[in-house]
Design a protein around this motif. Structure first.
Motif, mmCIF file in Angstrom:
data_model
loop_
_atom_site.group_PDB
_atom_site.id
_atom_site.type_symbol
_atom_site.label_atom_id
_atom_site.label_comp_id
_atom_site.label_asym_id
_atom_site.label_seq_id
_atom_site.Cartn_x
_atom_site.Cartn_y
_atom_site.Cartn_z
ATOM 1 N N MET A 139 0.813 -1.214 0.000
ATOM 2 C CA MET A 139 0.000 0.000 0.000
ATOM 3 C C MET A 139 0.848 1.266 0.000
ATOM 4 N N ASP A 140 2.000 1.235 0.658
ATOM 5 C CA ASP A 140 2.832 2.431 0.766
ATOM 6 C C ASP A 140 3.391 2.886 -0.575
ATOM 7 N N VAL A 141 3.545 1.968 -1.518
ATOM 8 C CA VAL A 141 4.154 2.312 -2.802
ATOM 9 C C VAL A 141 3.165 2.095 -3.944
ATOM 10 N N MET A 142 1.873 2.171 -3.657
ATOM 11 C CA MET A 142 0.854 1.921 -4.675
ATOM 12 C C MET A 142 -0.048 3.146 -4.817
ATOM 13 N N SER A 143 -0.324 3.519 -6.059
ATOM 14 C CA SER A 143 -1.253 4.603 -6.372
ATOM 15 C C SER A 143 -2.289 4.092 -7.358
ATOM 16 N N VAL A 144 -3.501 4.614 -7.240
ATOM 17 C CA VAL A 144 -4.584 4.238 -8.147
ATOM 18 C C VAL A 144 -5.082 5.492 -8.845
ATOM 19 N N ALA A 145 -5.655 5.316 -10.046
ATOM 20 C CA ALA A 145 -6.079 6.469 -10.836
ATOM 21 C C ALA A 145 -7.394 6.173 -11.531
ATOM 22 N N ASP A 146 -8.105 7.245 -11.842
ATOM 23 C CA ASP A 146 -9.361 7.099 -12.571
ATOM 24 C C ASP A 146 -9.794 8.457 -13.097
ATOM 25 N N PHE A 147 -10.848 8.445 -13.931
ATOM 26 C CA PHE A 147 -11.432 9.653 -14.484
ATOM 27 C C PHE A 147 -12.845 9.833 -13.934
ATOM 28 N N PHE A 148 -13.280 11.069 -13.820
ATOM 29 C CA PHE A 148 -14.694 11.361 -13.673
ATOM 30 C C PHE A 148 -14.996 12.636 -14.450
ATOM 31 N N THR A 149 -16.249 12.878 -14.739
ATOM 32 C CA THR A 149 -16.636 14.005 -15.577
ATOM 33 C C THR A 149 -17.449 15.017 -14.783
ATOM 34 N N VAL A 150 -17.350 16.268 -15.190
ATOM 35 C CA VAL A 150 -18.098 17.374 -14.575
ATOM 36 C C VAL A 150 -18.733 18.185 -15.696
ATOM 37 N N GLU A 151 -20.021 18.419 -15.590
ATOM 38 C CA GLU A 151 -20.719 19.241 -16.573
ATOM 39 C C GLU A 151 -20.648 20.706 -16.129
ATOM 40 N N VAL A 152 -20.097 21.568 -16.991
ATOM 41 C CA VAL A 152 -19.857 22.972 -16.656
ATOM 42 C C VAL A 152 -20.594 23.858 -17.658
ATOM 43 N N TRP A 153 -21.345 24.833 -17.131
ATOM 44 C CA TRP A 153 -22.002 25.811 -18.001
ATOM 45 C C TRP A 153 -20.996 26.894 -18.377
ATOM 46 N N THR A 154 -20.799 27.096 -19.667
ATOM 47 C CA THR A 154 -19.885 28.109 -20.188
ATOM 48 C C THR A 154 -20.648 29.021 -21.151
ATOM 49 N N LEU A 155 -19.941 29.977 -21.739
ATOM 50 C CA LEU A 155 -20.560 30.870 -22.721
ATOM 51 C C LEU A 155 -21.005 30.107 -23.962
ATOM 52 N N ARG A 156 -20.393 28.969 -24.213
ATOM 53 C CA ARG A 156 -20.771 28.145 -25.360
ATOM 54 C C ARG A 156 -21.864 27.142 -25.020
ATOM 55 N N GLY A 157 -22.307 27.150 -23.761
ATOM 56 C CA GLY A 157 -23.318 26.191 -23.350
ATOM 57 C C GLY A 157 -22.741 25.191 -22.368
ATOM 58 N N LEU A 158 -23.384 24.029 -22.281
ATOM 59 C CA LEU A 158 -22.953 22.993 -21.355
ATOM 60 C C LEU A 158 -21.786 22.213 -21.945
ATOM 61 N N VAL A 159 -20.658 22.204 -21.214
ATOM 62 C CA VAL A 159 -19.440 21.541 -21.683
ATOM 63 C C VAL A 159 -19.025 20.495 -20.656
ATOM 64 N N ARG A 160 -18.652 19.335 -21.152
ATOM 65 C CA ARG A 160 -18.197 18.253 -20.272
ATOM 66 C C ARG A 160 -16.684 18.318 -20.103
ATOM 67 N N TYR A 161 -16.236 18.390 -18.852
ATOM 68 C CA TYR A 161 -14.809 18.393 -18.531
ATOM 69 C C TYR A 161 -14.426 17.042 -17.923
ATOM 70 N N TYR A 162 -13.257 16.564 -18.298
ATOM 71 C CA TYR A 162 -12.721 15.307 -17.772
ATOM 72 C C TYR A 162 -11.699 15.611 -16.687
ATOM 73 N N VAL A 163 -11.858 14.952 -15.545
ATOM 74 C CA VAL A 163 -10.949 15.142 -14.412
ATOM 75 C C VAL A 163 -10.176 13.841 -14.202
ATOM 76 N N PHE A 164 -8.866 13.938 -14.258
ATOM 77 C CA PHE A 164 -7.991 12.780 -14.042
ATOM 78 C C PHE A 164 -7.309 12.946 -12.691
ATOM 79 N N PHE A 165 -7.486 11.961 -11.795
ATOM 80 C CA PHE A 165 -6.923 12.066 -10.445
ATOM 81 C C PHE A 165 -6.148 10.799 -10.098
ATOM 82 N N VAL A 166 -5.201 10.965 -9.190
ATOM 83 C CA VAL A 166 -4.379 9.862 -8.688
ATOM 84 C C VAL A 166 -4.448 9.884 -7.165
ATOM 85 N N MET A 167 -4.639 8.717 -6.551
ATOM 86 C CA MET A 167 -4.741 8.632 -5.098
ATOM 87 C C MET A 167 -3.669 7.705 -4.545
ATOM 88 N N ASN A 168 -2.959 8.177 -3.525
ATOM 89 C CA ASN A 168 -2.018 7.355 -2.784
ATOM 90 C C ASN A 168 -2.791 6.555 -1.744
#
Length: 240
Positions: A139-168
């Motif tokens: 566990m001390d030397v292991m990291s896990v990763a994944d994506f999740f999405t967030v819908e954001v209202w912008t001047l162009r309308g609703l835009v989907r952003y991808y969030v890439f995170f890593v957890m120790n």
């Protein structure tokens, strides 16, 4: 109790003492009288409480607590932890480690506790390491990763952003590596170089990188991590 119910209109919450009193008096009244006078609680419920009361009184299951039993409950967890984290340790080695901690037990006791937990003796135990044991030991030397999405209202309308995170895993520390509406192989390759940077990369002390089979984990992305000394472990297809 009836006045309380009529004034509040809420469901009554009875404690065990109140249930026992109602069960005793309800049994003495009998089925016919209960059906006539029991208005807050059904007659079947009161007699059911009485059956449970009798069962608790005359049950044959008794837990006898002695000093020895309490001591074994305390040391049972260190037994199992030592066996799971040290796959090559036999009963004698575990007995010696427990002796250093101040617990005096025999090898027979060690074997009985481990067999009760389904842990086989060494060296067979080292040949049958499972995923849970591997994660716990690394566990001390292991990291896990994944994506999740967030819908954001912008001047162009609703835009989907991808969030890439890593957890120790050991620290339960999450680092947001990238946020963007466009993610492709070139972006992921640059992220791999950033994560394995020897100065401030989030994987600079990691040995294992766990991810799923997302197409964004390209061959080049995995090769950059491997060249930096980080082994990429992909979970089974469809595994949450």
């Amino acid at each position: 109790m009836k006045q309380q119910f009529e004034s509040t209109g809420k469901k009554l919450r009875l404690d065990n003492h109140q249930r026992r009193n109602l069960a005793k008096r309800g049994k003495a009244m009998g089925w016919a009288q209960l059906q006539k006078y029991a208005t807050l609680v059904r007659a079947e419920t009161i007699l059911g409480w009485h059956r449970k009361l009798i069962a608790l009184k005359y049950t044959g299951k008794r837990v006898v607590r002695t000093d020895r039993q309490e001591c074994m409950e305390v040391i049972r967890e260190p037994f199992v932890k030592l066996a799971e984290e040290n796959m090559g340790w036999g009963y004698g080695r575990i007995q010696g480690a427990l002796s250093n901690l101040g617990y005096k037990v025999s090898m027979t006791t060690v074997g009985n506790i481990l067999r009760a937990k389904g842990i086989i003796p060494s060296p067979e135990r080292g040949k049958q390491s499972n995923w849970k044991t591997f994660v716990r030991s690394q566990m001390d030397v292991m990291s896990v990763a994944d994506f999740f999405t967030v819908e954001v209202w912008t001047l162009r309308g609703l835009v989907r952003y991808y969030v890439f995170f890593v957890m120790n895993l050991a620290k339960r520390q999450v680092e947001i590596v990238h946020i963007g509406c466009q993610v492709n192989g070139a972006v992921m390759s640059q992220l791999a170089r950033n994560m394995t940077d020897s100065y401030d990369g989030c994987l600079k002390a990691a040995r294992f990188f766990v991810c799923d089979h997302d197409a964004l984990y390209t061959k080049e992305f995995r090769q950059i991590l491997t060249n930096a000394g980080v082994e990429v472990i992909q979970t089974r297809v469809g595994c949450p």
